[in-house]
Design a protein around this motif. Structure first.
Motif, PDB file in Angstrom:
ATOM      1  N   TRP A   1      45.335  40.968  28.790  1.00  0.00           N
ATOM      2  CA  TRP A   1      44.177  41.634  28.327  1.00  0.00           C
ATOM      3  C   TRP A   1      44.521  43.037  27.759  1.00  0.00           C
ATOM      4  O   TRP A   1      45.822  43.669  27.765  1.00  0.00           O
ATOM      5  CB  TRP A   1      43.765  42.428  29.939  1.00  0.00           C
ATOM      6  N   GLY A   2      43.533  43.474  26.959  1.00  0.00           N
ATOM      7  CA  GLY A   2      43.850  44.890  26.337  1.00  0.00           C
ATOM      8  C   GLY A   2      44.615  44.915  24.959  1.00  0.00           C
ATOM      9  O   GLY A   2      45.084  43.871  24.538  1.00  0.00           O
ATOM     10  N   GLN A   3      44.745  46.229  24.674  1.00  0.00           N
ATOM     11  CA  GLN A   3      45.443  46.437  23.347  1.00  0.00           C
ATOM     12  C   GLN A   3      46.218  47.730  23.677  1.00  0.00           C
ATOM     13  O   GLN A   3      45.457  48.703  24.240  1.00  0.00           O
ATOM     14  CB  GLN A   3      44.380  46.780  22.096  1.00  0.00           C
ATOM     15  N   GLY A   4      47.410  47.828  23.258  1.00  0.00           N
ATOM     16  CA  GLY A   4      48.160  49.119  23.176  1.00  0.00           C
ATOM     17  C   GLY A   4      49.645  48.643  23.772  1.00  0.00           C
ATOM     18  O   GLY A   4      50.079  47.829  23.743  1.00  0.00           O
ATOM     19  N   PRO A   5      50.317  49.770  24.614  1.00  0.00           N
ATOM     20  CA  PRO A   5      51.715  49.608  24.888  1.00  0.00           C
ATOM     21  C   PRO A   5      51.625  48.489  26.008  1.00  0.00           C
ATOM     22  O   PRO A   5      50.774  48.256  26.613  1.00  0.00           O
ATOM     23  CB  PRO A   5      52.390  50.869  25.260  1.00  0.00           C
ATOM     24  N   THR A   6      52.825  47.655  26.048  1.00  0.00           N
ATOM     25  CA  THR A   6      52.637  46.387  26.952  1.00  0.00           C
ATOM     26  C   THR A   6      53.238  46.754  28.271  1.00  0.00           C
ATOM     27  O   THR A   6      54.184  47.433  28.468  1.00  0.00           O
ATOM     28  CB  THR A   6      53.699  45.354  26.329  1.00  0.00           C
ATOM     29  N   VAL A   7      52.593  46.294  29.412  1.00  0.00           N
ATOM     30  CA  VAL A   7      52.999  46.420  30.589  1.00  0.00           C
ATOM     31  C   VAL A   7      52.928  44.980  31.216  1.00  0.00           C
ATOM     32  O   VAL A   7      52.046  44.219  31.248  1.00  0.00           O
ATOM     33  CB  VAL A   7      51.758  47.192  31.679  1.00  0.00           C
ATOM     34  N   LEU A   8      54.152  44.896  31.901  1.00  0.00           N
ATOM     35  CA  LEU A   8      54.344  43.354  32.241  1.00  0.00           C
ATOM     36  C   LEU A   8      54.222  43.433  33.951  1.00  0.00           C
ATOM     37  O   LEU A   8      54.774  44.074  34.713  1.00  0.00           O
ATOM     38  CB  LEU A   8      55.674  42.851  31.823  1.00  0.00           C
ATOM     39  N   LEU A   9      53.301  42.224  34.088  1.00  0.00           N
ATOM     40  CA  LEU A   9      53.203  42.218  35.814  1.00  0.00           C
ATOM     41  C   LEU A   9      53.644  40.782  36.366  1.00  0.00           C
ATOM     42  O   LEU A   9      53.512  39.825  35.589  1.00  0.00           O
ATOM     43  CB  LEU A   9      51.578  42.208  36.180  1.00  0.00           C
ATOM     44  N   MET A  10      54.218  40.958  37.494  1.00  0.00           N
ATOM     45  CA  MET A  10      54.665  39.805  38.267  1.00  0.00           C
ATOM     46  C   MET A  10      54.085  39.753  39.786  1.00  0.00           C
ATOM     47  O   MET A  10      54.201  40.716  40.432  1.00  0.00           O
ATOM     48  CB  MET A  10      56.273  39.733  38.256  1.00  0.00           C
ATOM     49  N   HIS A  11      53.580  38.683  40.043  1.00  0.00           N
ATOM     50  CA  HIS A  11      52.794  38.554  41.326  1.00  0.00           C
ATOM     51  C   HIS A  11      53.772  38.047  42.638  1.00  0.00           C
ATOM     52  O   HIS A  11      55.251  38.068  41.941  1.00  0.00           O
ATOM     53  CB  HIS A  11      51.625  37.519  41.320  1.00  0.00           C
ATOM     54  N   GLY A  12      53.459  37.970  43.464  1.00  0.00           N
ATOM     55  CA  GLY A  12      54.402  37.624  44.696  1.00  0.00           C
ATOM     56  C   GLY A  12      54.335  36.147  45.069  1.00  0.00           C
ATOM     57  O   GLY A  12      53.449  35.264  44.321  1.00  0.00           O
ATOM     58  N   TRP A  13      54.958  35.751  46.144  1.00  0.00           N
ATOM     59  CA  TRP A  13      55.028  34.340  46.432  1.00  0.00           C
ATOM     60  C   TRP A  13      53.521  33.904  46.728  1.00  0.00           C
ATOM     61  O   TRP A  13      52.923  34.483  47.583  1.00  0.00           O
ATOM     62  CB  TRP A  13      56.098  34.282  48.063  1.00  0.00           C
ATOM     63  N   GLU A  14      53.223  32.717  46.160  1.00  0.00           N
ATOM     64  CA  GLU A  14      52.155  32.116  46.088  1.00  0.00           C
ATOM     65  C   GLU A  14      50.950  33.018  45.665  1.00  0.00           C
ATOM     66  O   GLU A  14      49.590  32.950  46.231  1.00  0.00           O
ATOM     67  CB  GLU A  14      51.692  31.348  47.694  1.00  0.00           C
TER      68      GLU A  14
ATOM     69  N   ARG B   1      48.806  35.394  42.402  1.00  0.00           N
ATOM     70  CA  ARG B   1      48.155  34.972  41.108  1.00  0.00           C
ATOM     71  C   ARG B   1      48.209  36.313  40.364  1.00  0.00           C
ATOM     72  O   ARG B   1      47.968  37.563  41.173  1.00  0.00           O
ATOM     73  CB  ARG B   1      46.800  34.617  41.377  1.00  0.00           C
ATOM     74  N   PRO B   2      47.957  36.279  39.113  1.00  0.00           N
ATOM     75  CA  PRO B   2      47.937  37.346  38.073  1.00  0.00           C
ATOM     76  C   PRO B   2      46.749  38.317  38.632  1.00  0.00           C
ATOM     77  O   PRO B   2      46.803  39.439  38.407  1.00  0.00           O
ATOM     78  CB  PRO B   2      47.948  36.917  36.760  1.00  0.00           C
ATOM     79  N   THR B   3      45.549  37.635  38.795  1.00  0.00           N
ATOM     80  CA  THR B   3      44.397  38.459  39.236  1.00  0.00           C
ATOM     81  C   THR B   3      44.437  39.123  40.444  1.00  0.00           C
ATOM     82  O   THR B   3      43.261  39.884  40.693  1.00  0.00           O
ATOM     83  CB  THR B   3      43.229  37.353  38.882  1.00  0.00           C
ATOM     84  N   GLN B   4      45.117  38.851  41.323  1.00  0.00           N
ATOM     85  CA  GLN B   4      45.398  39.828  42.395  1.00  0.00           C
ATOM     86  C   GLN B   4      45.660  41.184  42.335  1.00  0.00           C
ATOM     87  O   GLN B   4      45.292  42.208  42.919  1.00  0.00           O
ATOM     88  CB  GLN B   4      46.541  39.393  43.321  1.00  0.00           C
ATOM     89  N   PHE B   5      45.960  41.424  40.908  1.00  0.00           N
ATOM     90  CA  PHE B   5      46.213  42.892  40.279  1.00  0.00           C
ATOM     91  C   PHE B   5      44.811  43.267  39.722  1.00  0.00           C
ATOM     92  O   PHE B   5      44.864  44.317  38.865  1.00  0.00           O
ATOM     93  CB  PHE B   5      47.397  42.892  39.421  1.00  0.00           C
ATOM     94  N   ALA B   6      43.631  42.731  39.901  1.00  0.00           N
ATOM     95  CA  ALA B   6      42.469  42.998  39.202  1.00  0.00           C
ATOM     96  C   ALA B   6      42.267  44.615  38.910  1.00  0.00           C
ATOM     97  O   ALA B   6      41.850  44.896  37.778  1.00  0.00           O
ATOM     98  CB  ALA B   6      41.307  42.390  39.789  1.00  0.00           C
ATOM     99  N   SER B   7      42.227  45.454  40.031  1.00  0.00           N
ATOM    100  CA  SER B   7      42.002  46.553  40.121  1.00  0.00           C
ATOM    101  C   SER B   7      43.138  47.370  39.047  1.00  0.00           C
ATOM    102  O   SER B   7      42.441  48.217  38.210  1.00  0.00           O
ATOM    103  CB  SER B   7      41.681  47.231  41.361  1.00  0.00           C
ATOM    104  N   LEU B   8      44.170  47.123  39.290  1.00  0.00           N
ATOM    105  CA  LEU B   8      45.322  47.788  38.647  1.00  0.00           C
ATOM    106  C   LEU B   8      45.144  47.216  37.175  1.00  0.00           C
ATOM    107  O   LEU B   8      45.289  48.169  36.029  1.00  0.00           O
ATOM    108  CB  LEU B   8      46.427  47.504  39.179  1.00  0.00           C
ATOM    109  N   ILE B   9      44.790  46.091  36.873  1.00  0.00           N
ATOM    110  CA  ILE B   9      44.722  45.609  35.460  1.00  0.00           C
ATOM    111  C   ILE B   9      43.582  46.308  34.717  1.00  0.00           C
ATOM    112  O   ILE B   9      43.580  46.712  33.450  1.00  0.00           O
ATOM    113  CB  ILE B   9      44.641  44.094  35.470  1.00  0.00           C
ATOM    114  N   ASN B  10      42.385  46.478  35.195  1.00  0.00           N
ATOM    115  CA  ASN B  10      41.315  46.862  34.760  1.00  0.00           C
ATOM    116  C   ASN B  10      41.488  48.424  34.532  1.00  0.00           C
ATOM    117  O   ASN B  10      41.297  49.255  33.445  1.00  0.00           O
ATOM    118  CB  ASN B  10      40.075  46.916  35.537  1.00  0.00           C
TER     119      ASN B  10
END
Length: 277
Positions: free
Chosen positions: A63-76, A78-87
């Protein structure tokens, strides 16, 4: 719960006579994730994502444009569990790349562990622009700290609800499924063989973490004890510890104080980079 009682009963009996057999079965259970579909509140963010495929078939959302931030979810997870932070990160002008860990989502594999997660982050970083931040939740946080030891480069690092010692995780799982001592030892040895590292070395006390960081943990986390955050903080000189009274293991990801902490960390690092340029 009845199923767990049955597993504990079998392990508690068979583990004395055939410890390697029990260890092998529990190793498979320990490393084989189940898939959980996204919740309704994750779907709008998922619809706005761009699916990308990296080396070795590793899948990610962007998502988005700009400097890159890499996210890694936990065991079992999903990426979208970070929804509030990603937005929040996208609104602040960052590109967010959130990985499907090995054997999770659309990434290949049938088994996963903290070392495979860490290596996946290294593979992803090799194809991405320089990372402004790496953010990991739970096992994703442990894997992010390990990835730094394996050569991952990032300006900042955020660990959320992560364990400090993988050996403690293994021992906790062995106790949870009722393995007696011999089976427990055989289980740990088998996991060590699979990941190619001694469990005792996967301890943040042995790590070199020399970038600014944020450590987040909720007091009421029932999956990873909050005391793990203090161990991480003591081993990481340039870190801030944010302990919250509540938030559990998952809800903490959407806590406004966590989002503010992450954005402040990134903003401080960006200002420092501009002043030294």
């Amino acid at each position: 719960m009845n199923a767990l009682k049955w597993v504990r009963g079998v392990n508690g009996t068979l583990g004395w006579f055939a410890p390697k057999l029990v260890a092998n079965k529990m190793r498979l259970a320990f490393m084989t994730p189940r898939e959980h579909p996204p919740r309704d509140w994750e779907l709008p963010l998922l619809a706005k994502s761009e699916r990308i495929t990296l080396r070795f078939g590793l899948s990610a959302l962007r998502w988005g444009q700009g400097p890159t931030v890499l996210l890694m979810h936990g065991w079992e997870g999903r990426p979208t569990q970070f929804a509030s932070l990603i937005n929040a990160l996208v609104d602040a002008g960052y590109t967010v790349v959130a990985l499907d860990g090995p054997a999770h989502g659309r990434s290949p594999g049938r088994e996963a562990n903290v070392v495979l997660f860490a290596r996946a982050m290294l593979e992803a970083a090799a194809e991405l622009p320089p990372l402004q931040a790496v953010i990991g939740h739970s096992m994703g946080g442990a894997s992010a700290m390990l990835a730094v030891q394996l050569g991952l480069r990032t300006e900042t690092l955020v660990s959320i609800a992560a364990p400090a010692r993988i050996l403690g995780v293994l021992r906790g799982f062995a106790r949870y499924v009722g393995m007696p001592p011999r089976a427990r030892s055989a289980f740990i040895r088998r996991v060590e063989q699979d990941v190619g590292m001694r469990a005792a070395t996967l301890d943040v006390a042995h790590y070199q973490l020399d970038m600014p960081g944020l450590i987040v943990h909720a007091e009421d986390d029932t999956f990873v004890p909050v005391k793990e955050s203090q161990l991480i903080h003591e081993a990481w000189f340039d870190s801030r510890l944010l302990r919250l009274a509540d938030g559990g293991h998952q809800r903490v990801l959407a806590d406004p104080r966590v989002i503010d902490g992450v954005l402040s960390l990134l903003a401080g690092r960006s200002l420092q980079a501009r002043q030294s340029a």
